[in-house]
Scaffold this motif. Structure first.
Motif, short mmCIF file in Angstrom:
data_model
loop_
_atom_site.label_atom_id
_atom_site.label_comp_id
_atom_site.label_asym_id
_atom_site.label_seq_id
_atom_site.Cartn_x
_atom_site.Cartn_y
_atom_site.Cartn_z
N GLU A 11 53.36 -55.73 -4.20
CA GLU A 11 53.52 -56.65 -5.45
C GLU A 11 52.05 -56.90 -5.90
O GLU A 11 50.87 -56.58 -4.99
CB GLU A 11 54.15 -58.01 -5.15
CG GLU A 11 53.62 -58.84 -4.15
CD GLU A 11 54.49 -59.93 -3.99
OE1 GLU A 11 55.12 -60.59 -4.77
OE2 GLU A 11 54.95 -60.25 -2.77
N LYS A 38 56.51 -57.78 -8.73
CA LYS A 38 56.88 -59.21 -7.95
C LYS A 38 58.04 -58.74 -6.69
O LYS A 38 58.62 -57.72 -7.18
CB LYS A 38 57.46 -60.34 -8.83
CG LYS A 38 56.41 -60.63 -9.76
CD LYS A 38 57.07 -61.92 -10.50
CE LYS A 38 55.90 -62.44 -11.47
NZ LYS A 38 56.20 -64.05 -11.83
N GLU A 39 57.68 -59.08 -5.73
CA GLU A 39 59.01 -58.95 -4.51
C GLU A 39 60.20 -59.31 -5.15
O GLU A 39 61.17 -58.63 -4.99
CB GLU A 39 58.56 -59.80 -3.59
CG GLU A 39 59.56 -59.83 -2.32
CD GLU A 39 59.42 -60.72 -1.16
OE1 GLU A 39 60.11 -60.97 -0.36
OE2 GLU A 39 58.11 -61.16 -1.29
#
Length: 189
Positions: A11, A38-39
């Motif tokens: 990320e 993003k995760e």
């Protein structure tokens, strides 16, 4: 159009450049894009009418639709009730969901306004406990607030004895695979 896939392993913020072989119009040979990977998408759900006992709360179906496995793979979801919502630490989230929240103080609404102006998302769902006057005065503010329109009234279907249900669900669609594989078909009917 040339479709392609790329999987980011970590990320973070990335600059992406796509380039084609040069042709007579050099201007359209390159494209640039900034991407934040993003995760998971971080969501805070604020429940204005939480479940009690076996009853279904304002956010229960929404949460099941977003993350039926409740493993937090795509969405990392926190849930609170309206009375405990402080509007602090909003920068931890990408999206705030207000579900049938009766009232929020002007200070909390201002914090949510800053959150939205900072590029994050706000989803407001109305319901039977919403204070129309507060929403119009504090949220719409004559067209200068977060709501796109004033509320004219609060209404709905009061026939709770005959809820609408899905009767012909084809569980072979990929979007419903989790429900089929984990024998959760009753959750959709």
């Amino acid at each position: 159009t040339v479709p392609f896939d790329h999987e980011f392993l970590d990320e973070g913020a990335y600059e992406v450049r796509a380039e084609l072989d040069a042709d007579d119009l050099e201007t359209d040979d390159r494209r640039y894009l900034a991407v934040e990977v993003k995760e998971a998408i971080r969501i805070l759900c604020v429940d204005g009418q939480p479940s009690e006992g076996d009853a279904i709360g304002e956010t229960d179906f929404f949460l099941m639709a977003l993350d039926p496995s409740q493993k937090g793979v795509t969405f990392m979801i926190d849930k609170t009730v309206a009375g405990l919502f402080t509007a602090d630490d909003l920068d931890r989230y990408d999206l705030i969901v207000l579900a049938n929240v009766q009232y929020l103080s002007p200070e909390k609404i201002e914090k949510l306004g800053n959150f939205v102006r900072g590029g994050c998302g706000l989803l407001i769902t109305l319901g039977d406990v919403v204070d129309k006057g507060n929403y119009n005065d504090q949220w719409f503010r004559g067209g200068k607030g977060l709501l796109p329109a004033a509320l004219e009234g609060i209404g709905g279907d009061d026939r709770k004895e005959n809820p609408i249900r899905l009767i012909d669900v084809r569980y072979n669609h990929p979007a419903l695979a989790y429900f089929r594989e984990h024998d959760l078909k009753a959750a959709l009917s």
